[in-house]
Design an enzyme around this catalytic site. Sequence first.
Site, PDB file in Angstrom:
ATOM      1  N   TYR A 195       0.816  -1.208   0.000  1.00  0.00           N
ATOM      2  CA  TYR A 195       0.000   0.000   0.000  1.00  0.00           C
ATOM      3  C   TYR A 195       0.855   1.266   0.000  1.00  0.00           C
ATOM      4  CZ  TYR A 195      -4.299  -2.435  -0.257  1.00  0.00           C
ATOM      5  OH  TYR A 195      -5.325  -3.196  -0.745  1.00  0.00           O
ATOM      6  N   HIS A 227      -5.329  -2.820   6.666  1.00  0.00           N
ATOM      7  CA  HIS A 227      -4.662  -3.841   5.870  1.00  0.00           C
ATOM      8  C   HIS A 227      -3.661  -4.661   6.684  1.00  0.00           C
ATOM      9  CE1 HIS A 227      -6.566  -2.836   2.137  1.00  0.00           C
ATOM     10  NE2 HIS A 227      -6.295  -1.557   2.303  1.00  0.00           N
TER      11      HIS A 227
END
Lengths: 756, 756
Positions: free
Chosen positions: B281, B438
């Site tokens: 990410y 996440h």
Amino acid sequence: MTVKKQFYTFLICTLLTLVSCQEKKEIKAVKTGSHPNLILTTKSVSEIKANLGNTPILDKTLKKTIAEVDAALEKGIDVPMPEDMAGGYTHTQHKLNYANMQKAGVLFQLLDDEKYAIFVRDMLLEYAKIFPTFNTHPEPRSYATGKFFWQCLNDSNWLTYTSQAYDCIYSWLPKEQTDYLNKNLFRPYADFLSVENPKYFNRVHNHSTWGNVAVGMIGLVMGDDELINRALYGLDKSNVDLTEKDNDGGFIYDKDGKAGFLANVDSPFSPDGFYTEGPYYQRYAMYPFLIFAAALQNKKPALKIFEYKNGVLIKAVDALLNLTDADGEFFPLNDGQKGMSYFTPSLVSAVNIAYYYGKQDARLLSVAKKQGSVQLDATGLKVAIALKNGEEKPFIKQSMQLSDGSKGDEGGIGILRYNHKDETMALVYKYAAQGLSHGHYDKLSFSMYENGEEVLQDYGLSRFVNVAQKNGGGYLKENKTYAKHTIAHNTITQNETSHFNYDFEAGSKNHPEKYVFNVADENFQMVSAKEKNAYPGTEMHRTFIMIKDESLAKPFIVDICKVASEQKNQYDLPFHYFGQIISTSFKYEVPKTLSILGQKHGYNHIWKEGSGTANAESIQFTWLDNRKFYSLTAATNKNDEIILARIGANDPEFNLRKDPSIIIRKKNTQNTVYASIIESHGTYNPVKEVAHNAYSNFKNIKVLSDDANYTAVKLQFKNGKEKTIILANLEHSKDKKHTINIHNKNYNWVGAYYYK
Amino acid sequence: MTVKKQFYTFLICTLLTLVSCQEKKEIKAVKTGSHPNLILTTKSVSEIKANLGNTPILDKTLKKTIAEVDAALEKGIDVPMPEDMAGGYTHTQHKLNYANMQKAGVLFQLLDDEKYAIFVRDMLLEYAKIFPTFNTHPEPRSYATGKFFWQCLNDSNWLTYTSQAYDCIYSWLPKEQTDYLNKNLFRPYADFLSVENPKYFNRVHNHSTWGNVAVGMIGLVMGDDELINRALYGLDKSNVDLTEKDNDGGFIYDKDGKAGFLANVDSPFSPDGFYTEGPYYQRYAMYPFLIFAAALQNKKPALKIFEYKNGVLIKAVDALLNLTDADGEFFPLNDGQKGMSYFTPSLVSAVNIAYYYGKQDARLLSVAKKQGSVQLDATGLKVAIALKNGEEKPFIKQSMQLSDGSKGDEGGIGILRYNHKDETMALVYKYAAQGLSHGHYDKLSFSMYENGEEVLQDYGLSRFVNVAQKNGGGYLKENKTYAKHTIAHNTITQNETSHFNYDFEAGSKNHPEKYVFNVADENFQMVSAKEKNAYPGTEMHRTFIMIKDESLAKPFIVDICKVASEQKNQYDLPFHYFGQIISTSFKYEVPKTLSILGQKHGYNHIWKEGSGTANAESIQFTWLDNRKFYSLTAATNKNDEIILARIGANDPEFNLRKDPSIIIRKKNTQNTVYASIIESHGTYNPVKEVAHNAYSNFKNIKVLSDDANYTAVKLQFKNGKEKTIILANLEHSKDKKHTINIHNKNYNWVGAYYYK
């Protein structure tokens, strides 16, 4: 445990004292006499010397060889008493020894540096010293236990390589020493490998080829005609039991009782150069076949060995190079370890010899260039000079068929290929004979490749060659309980029983029949064969077509397998894919606990991970592997069972790979047609995170009609296009004109197929 | 379904008729005004033009860009009404549109060819036309449903790229047209992404970063200070529920209520530039972070954005490049798709921007060279010129630690590396914080790499990004039921329950503590951390040491994990290897049917393929993967259970990879020490069929003693060598002098460890 280098101290008390001590002082260059004359010759040595520094690939090979041998010289001589199995220390050391001796012999000739000759001589004397001190290798696991190795096969490797080393120093050695070595090491060793092991020597098998060649090579070096004849024609063949088998389960003796090197050329090679055991063993056997042929050509040119059987030995090299994927890795037909490729030294030798003794096929040069090294002899020199002159042409593998059987009438292999820029696809269809003891029970099986990657696999063998922890590097029992079985291949198993009921004798008596091989139209290439004996009362007729449609980027495969039986059976057709399932058109259930698929013939090694019912006239199965999307679209009956399977059950040593397959099962069925489309249609890029053409190009495939005469299928593309394929099934009419009516539509054509 | 290019015919009846019809005739070069001034500037455009044909990597990039955009022009404009999820047609088309517009804008500036400006203009007008005609995308699957895409995130991508295209043609467009677009498309779009979606815009999260940047970029283009301030500082934060969660299970709002671009720089980045969500990410977020920073630097230089938080944005690029394996692929920590690498365009941009706005780190140039392309702006030009001048230095990844947490005090990542010629090894130790939505539940987990290949894996995410067949390309449910769970990682699971009982809020409140990171001695590199909160009442202290012993070719890893608990528990430590088992020192049984390993927390996805009892003080497990032999040697209690496991149970869509692991299970145990050696010791060559060093170099590893103060282990090499490692366990004494007696032997040392 090992016999260390104590040559001069120990030998004082022996007959050899005088010779060896004189030797030690008198080592002057005395390369007299006619040797070398086996592989290197006095003439080729001069030619190579004249070209040194001037032929890059040969210079590079020489440099590498010098480094290897000098490192061996540095380490010193180590000739241990035999003890270990394959992969173990003594096994590996004896392998190193013959390889180093062969290279040292060559270096002695090319560089005139006696240190190499001394190395060979001293090592040979070590071998001569311990040879008579024991009977055989202590591990009696082989049907033909060897001397320095656990099987005669490896001893034959030793003698084949060492003969070349011996030839290189033969003229340099005093006659007393050659007499001593001939009498105490080489002749008895040759006798051991032949008369003392007739079951090993007198076969038609890659083992015996090595045995014949070992005896023949040393015979040529020693000028021993008895050995040469024994090598060429075998031992006396009276009083043998033709039904006897070796520890691989293969017959000891050829069914016609043939033996010797010429028989080993005659029998396992088809006229096209296909070797019935398969490419992995052909690769292994090519070295002795060709190195002995080269030696015979040098010393017995009247034999015209390279013209024998219409030049089959040269053809065999071409066949073998064609039996590789885009990376040069051999198709693992029958017993074959994956990853073995034409980069193996025996193929360097084969390519060089085929170039030299064949018609200087310029495509071979591009293979040699990839291999990056040459054989240090006249053949390698010729290749090196041609490469230097830029004479190579690309070796583009084309579609081809290779017949099997000594006369070429026992089925074969059909390879359909697609080459477009850097993209290649290959479909390998196996309708060959049993393939001796290394054969698998997979009549009409196929495998598929894309760009050097397996798409639909042949499992290959179950063995970790030379990994000692895994059964001493030998075959694993799962080779017999799984890898050889029909279900391990992409072909039909009837009633969960392997072809020929897994009976080697029955398998060896039969073979499929080629029906059609037609690649005249590169956009519609077809190969078809029939098998009538694998299951008595059942006939299978399987056809593969590689079609390049102008609307699609890549070709697709149509697989039509017609089955007709005298009774109702269960049929299983697996597709052994790799990677992950992306989607299925059919519903299936996954069990809470995994159970085996069946009780025997490989089924006992398979977990049933999921199953469902087709419930439609066509199913579709899409998977992702190697960043590519593939789909199988298959015609089904609504109640066909679809099984999602994975290898791995009853595998207590974790010897098997846990690879998946999808199996289309038709139960309680007499006559049927399996018709499928196999596509590579899309790609996945994990850096761009883009899925390109992730969906099949096809809506479905349907069987329109099927009878003894014709089988018709229809393909429906998603772009609206439709195509009909009709196959003429009968031999007598396959080239004729056909007119038939299917569902009120008339079809007219000439030949084995209709496609429109 | 799609709205085709019918601009001139349809617009006749609109207010714009006059403007557009005039436009059609009056398209002359009118690049007046201050634009471009966002990423490209009038100055950098001149500089790039002056260098065209003279900077190979930039010329190559330009050529490729022209080819791509010209192909898009050829296809024509396609602005479909939104319909599909990720991977589907409309989704993909809108992605293509913004990418092509951004590039066309650049080409218009660099090539002065108005066809590119017209392409951007016409497409924008199409968007402006349909924008007001619908509310939101028809698929309501996101917590923040977008307009042209199913989630606001993708719409923010659109606006971030399109802003750049718009800036490139802004001065060329008549004021009426910019007024029209600003009013009818861009301002409402920016409002939609912010005030209309506060839960999306007002977070600390990569999503919101994109949202902030999209709004900020278009604000900068339009000179709209309200939007710029909204982007930098977020929306009003009163009246929000801090406990609200998104559809990934992450908190909507930052715990301190912060929002806006600056908060998104502040909070998820540690002072070292590590981004708490993980590299995958971070890679995704780096583009908006840096492109907006570059734009701010161009238009609001007083903000000194590249100096913000001690220059963390430039540090972040270095951190991210270090979070890759030898092939440049990001370590899949937390949710991360394997295969994503620094070859992704956002890293081309990041490397160029970091080079230009940072200190011209010459190592970045070698990365740019591998990437093979540059950003077509001043930053890319500078890189291109430097590369042309041969200024690059190799980017050799060294051992390093990266702190986690806004202040750098929430644990982190420790990477131990070995670089020797072309051989590299990396051990990645994760003692970082939760990592927002996440994050995975894997405190003190590790993974291991050799030459760009995973040896012991972190499973990564369970998702096929943009593969429509797999849940529309979105996260699969197995991400939550398997991939995020503790057992999917190489760390300890207690009582078959994931860390923090898989509770996101508990996980988010806690983090491990770094204990030691010491790589001063390249032959003895150590990283150590403690976790006290994952299981209340249990403390884990895990240390990894990478040791290069002069007697061994490669370094080995020692893994010492001390567990102390207030009660007895079951502990499981898995090692997620790849490939095939070669040998085990322990006996085990394989079941006839496979059952799941447990009922929950990922155990329900694991098949128990075999199990045995250690029955010794040390076990050894050797496997073959990627043609390399690896061994795990682990200290055990005699009754430890050894489980051979494989992922794949309860996986009805076959979403999971069927990867194996070995689990060392200690039952009914309170305090214990897991001590293991992990080695890469040998190779297998399938062409030569040689197994080199197929056996471990170690006899065993033993725990000599363990208490609150010290943990001592002894390694026994097969070559007879012995080594003792003693770890000082207590923070307050780890730098002190130690004197202890173990089994009647005295040990004296200073510091955190003893090794001799």
